[in-house]
Structures are given as C-alpha cells and as structure tokens.
Design a protein around this motif. Structure first.
Motif, PDB file in Angstrom:
ATOM      1  N   TYR A  23      -4.533  -6.039  -3.215  1.00  0.00           N
ATOM      2  CA  TYR A  23      -4.806  -7.382  -2.709  1.00  0.00           C
ATOM      3  C   TYR A  23      -4.414  -8.349  -3.805  1.00  0.00           C
ATOM      4  O   TYR A  23      -4.841  -8.212  -4.961  1.00  0.00           O
ATOM      5  CB  TYR A  23      -6.276  -7.562  -2.345  1.00  0.00           C
ATOM      6  CG  TYR A  23      -6.620  -8.975  -1.977  1.00  0.00           C
ATOM      7  CD1 TYR A  23      -6.297  -9.479  -0.718  1.00  0.00           C
ATOM      8  CD2 TYR A  23      -7.258  -9.811  -2.888  1.00  0.00           C
ATOM      9  CE1 TYR A  23      -6.597 -10.789  -0.378  1.00  0.00           C
ATOM     10  CE2 TYR A  23      -7.558 -11.120  -2.560  1.00  0.00           C
ATOM     11  CZ  TYR A  23      -7.232 -11.616  -1.298  1.00  0.00           C
ATOM     12  OH  TYR A  23      -7.517 -12.922  -0.967  1.00  0.00           O
TER      13      TYR A  23
ATOM     14  N   ASN B 185       0.842  -1.199   0.000  1.00  0.00           N
ATOM     15  CA  ASN B 185       0.000   0.000   0.000  1.00  0.00           C
ATOM     16  C   ASN B 185       0.884   1.258   0.000  1.00  0.00           C
ATOM     17  O   ASN B 185       1.968   1.275   0.593  1.00  0.00           O
ATOM     18  CB  ASN B 185      -0.916   0.010   1.210  1.00  0.00           C
ATOM     19  CG  ASN B 185      -1.901  -1.142   1.188  1.00  0.00           C
ATOM     20  OD1 ASN B 185      -2.207  -1.698   0.122  1.00  0.00           O
ATOM     21  ND2 ASN B 185      -2.408  -1.539   2.348  1.00  0.00           N
ATOM     22  N   HIS B 186       0.384   2.282  -0.681  1.00  0.00           N
ATOM     23  CA  HIS B 186       1.071   3.582  -0.730  1.00  0.00           C
ATOM     24  C   HIS B 186       2.499   3.453  -1.260  1.00  0.00           C
ATOM     25  O   HIS B 186       3.423   4.063  -0.737  1.00  0.00           O
ATOM     26  CB  HIS B 186       1.072   4.241   0.658  1.00  0.00           C
ATOM     27  CG  HIS B 186      -0.266   4.293   1.302  1.00  0.00           C
ATOM     28  ND1 HIS B 186      -1.300   5.086   0.831  1.00  0.00           N
ATOM     29  CD2 HIS B 186      -0.762   3.616   2.389  1.00  0.00           C
ATOM     30  CE1 HIS B 186      -2.370   4.923   1.594  1.00  0.00           C
ATOM     31  NE2 HIS B 186      -2.079   4.019   2.536  1.00  0.00           N
TER      32      HIS B 186
ATOM     33  N   GLU C 103      -4.460   0.808  -2.061  1.00  0.00           N
ATOM     34  CA  GLU C 103      -4.654  -0.501  -1.424  1.00  0.00           C
ATOM     35  C   GLU C 103      -4.508  -1.574  -2.499  1.00  0.00           C
ATOM     36  O   GLU C 103      -4.944  -1.389  -3.640  1.00  0.00           O
ATOM     37  CB  GLU C 103      -6.032  -0.611  -0.777  1.00  0.00           C
ATOM     38  CG  GLU C 103      -6.224   0.289   0.438  1.00  0.00           C
ATOM     39  CD  GLU C 103      -7.596   0.112   1.075  1.00  0.00           C
ATOM     40  OE1 GLU C 103      -8.370  -0.753   0.590  1.00  0.00           O
ATOM     41  OE2 GLU C 103      -7.905   0.845   2.023  1.00  0.00           O
TER      42      GLU C 103
ATOM     43  N   THR D 120       0.164   3.202  -5.396  1.00  0.00           N
ATOM     44  CA  THR D 120      -0.932   2.356  -4.916  1.00  0.00           C
ATOM     45  C   THR D 120      -1.569   2.987  -3.686  1.00  0.00           C
ATOM     46  O   THR D 120      -0.936   3.728  -2.939  1.00  0.00           O
ATOM     47  CB  THR D 120      -0.418   0.957  -4.555  1.00  0.00           C
ATOM     48  OG1 THR D 120       0.529   1.074  -3.492  1.00  0.00           O
ATOM     49  CG2 THR D 120       0.234   0.298  -5.747  1.00  0.00           C
TER      50      THR D 120
END
Length: 259
Positions: free
Chosen positions: A238, A142-143, A236, A234
């Motif tokens: 998955y 993330n990030h 989040e 980004t």
C-alpha cells in the motif's frame, strides 16, 4: 796398425750410437704424429658436434623469425588500414570494423577470468552474495519480485541482478537474509520464497510523515537442490506517494555447507 784399429772401432761405435739416436728420433716423431692424428680426430668430432648444435639452433630460430615476420606484416596491415585511400575507403573500413577492437578483446579476456574464478568458487563450494537496490523502488504490485539490482558481492555468480533471483548449481544448506525499508506513507508485506513457496515473511509500515522510514528483516535457513531458486517478492503493498522501498534495502545469501 793399432791406432788404425782403434780409430776403426771408434768409428763403428760412433755409427752405432748415431743409428740408435736416429732410431730414437724416428720413434719420437712417429709418436708425435700419432698424437697429432688423435688430436685431429678429436677436433673433427667436436666440429661435427658443433655443426649439429648449430643446426638445432637454426631450427629453433625459425619460429621466432616467422612470428616476427607475421607481426611486421600485421603492423604493416594495420598501418595501411589507418591510411585508407579514397578509392578503397568503403571496403577497407568494412573489413576493419569486422576485426575485434581492443576493448572487445579485453571484455572477452575479463569474461574468461571471471568464468575461471566462478568455476573455482563452485568447485570449492564458495557461494555468497549481497545485493541492494541502486534507487528507490516504486509502483510495485502484489505478488511481484523485488529486484535488487546493485550487486555488492556475488561469489560463484549464482545471483542474477536482472531478475533478482538466486539459482544454485550446488546442492546444500543455504542462509538467506532480507531487509526491507518502507518509504513514508507506505506499507509493505513481503516474503522470501523458494521456487514460489514461502519461507519467511516481513511486514513493515511507515508512518504518514515525510522522511520517516521503517524497516523490517528476516532470515531463512533452507536446503536447496541443484537448480532450485530463491527470491524476495511482495505479498501486499500500500503506497500513497508512489515510492515503496528505499535504496537502503538488501538481499543476501550464502552456502552454509554443501551436500
């Protein structure tokens, strides 16, 4: 007596005519001598002019001769270095390695040409880039910045393929476009950011079916001051398979008009 008188007069006339003729001959000779003297003076002037020109030509020939001599010396030096003796191998090899190779010189020349092209592009306000990722990208958190490492176009050289960040040196309004293709079993929520602030977002979720990829795209028009940056990161993610973004993704931008 009369005949003698006539003969005497004839002789006088003959002497007079001969004297006139000799006078004319002398004057003609003097005239010819004067013409020859003038010709000699002209030839001397021309000779002096030619001598001056020859001196100038000799001076001009000195530089090419010196360059040719230096070239011969360099060629001889290169030949000597290619025929190193056993005694001087270590030192001469060290000196030879210190000289830039032809490939190094070509790289420097190419870099100079590139810098001139970049400077001209920036001067004309021509900035545009497109980059893709050369391979599938996985293990993104993330990030995290998405680096598009394969440069297709980079007019103005403002995009950095190592960091994935576009940084401008020209203030104006810019257009940016991103397309992200998520691998199967992956969900991707990303955004285009300006110095970390969100401009637009993309969201794509691929089905849990092998080779079934999904894509999403977005575009942003934004003003940038000199030194400000734009990139894709980004929000989040998955992923179940370890791969997130396939190599069909891209990031592009260009200067719409400068301030």
């Amino acid at each position: 007596m009369l005949e003698h008188k006539h003969i005497f007069l004839f002789l006088i006339q003959l002497l007079y005519v001969y004297g006139l003729k000799e006078t004319f001959i002398n004057e003609d000779i003097l005239h010819r001598i004067s013409l020859l003297e003038n010709k000699v003076a002209d030839l001397e002037n021309e000779n002096a002019h030619l001598a001056e020109r020859m001196t100038i030509c000799e001076n001009e020939c000195v530089k090419p001769k010196a360059l040719f001599s230096n070239s011969q010396t360099t060629d001889k030096s290169d030949t000597d270095k290619m025929n190193l003796t056993t005694k001087d191998t270590t030192q001469n090899a060290k000196d030879f390695k210190q000289r830039p190779s032809y490939s190094d010189r070509n790289i420097r020349l190419a870099k100079r040409r590139e810098n001139r092209i970049v400077s001209k592009a920036l001067e004309d306000g021509k900035i545009a880039f497109t980059a893709t990722n050369s391979n599938d990208i996985g293990h993104l958190g993330n990030h995290q910045t998405i680096v598009f490492d394969h440069v297709v176009t980079n007019m103005g050289n403002q995009y950095n393929s190592q960091s994935g960040i576009f940084t401008t040196s020209v203030s104006g309004f810019y257009v940016f476009f991103v397309e992200l293709r998520a691998m199967d079993h992956a969900t991707l929520y990303a955004e285009i950011v300006k110095d970390g602030s969100t401009l637009v977002v993309t969201f794509v979720a691929a089905p849990n079916v092998k080779y079934h990829h999904r894509s999403d795209s977005n575009m942003a028009v934004v003003h940038l001051n000199q030194g400000e940056s734009v990139w894709v990161k980004t929000v989040e993610v998955y992923q179940q398979t370890g791969l997130l973004v396939d190599d069909g993704s891209s990031f592009s931008g260009f200067l719409l008009y400068r301030d």
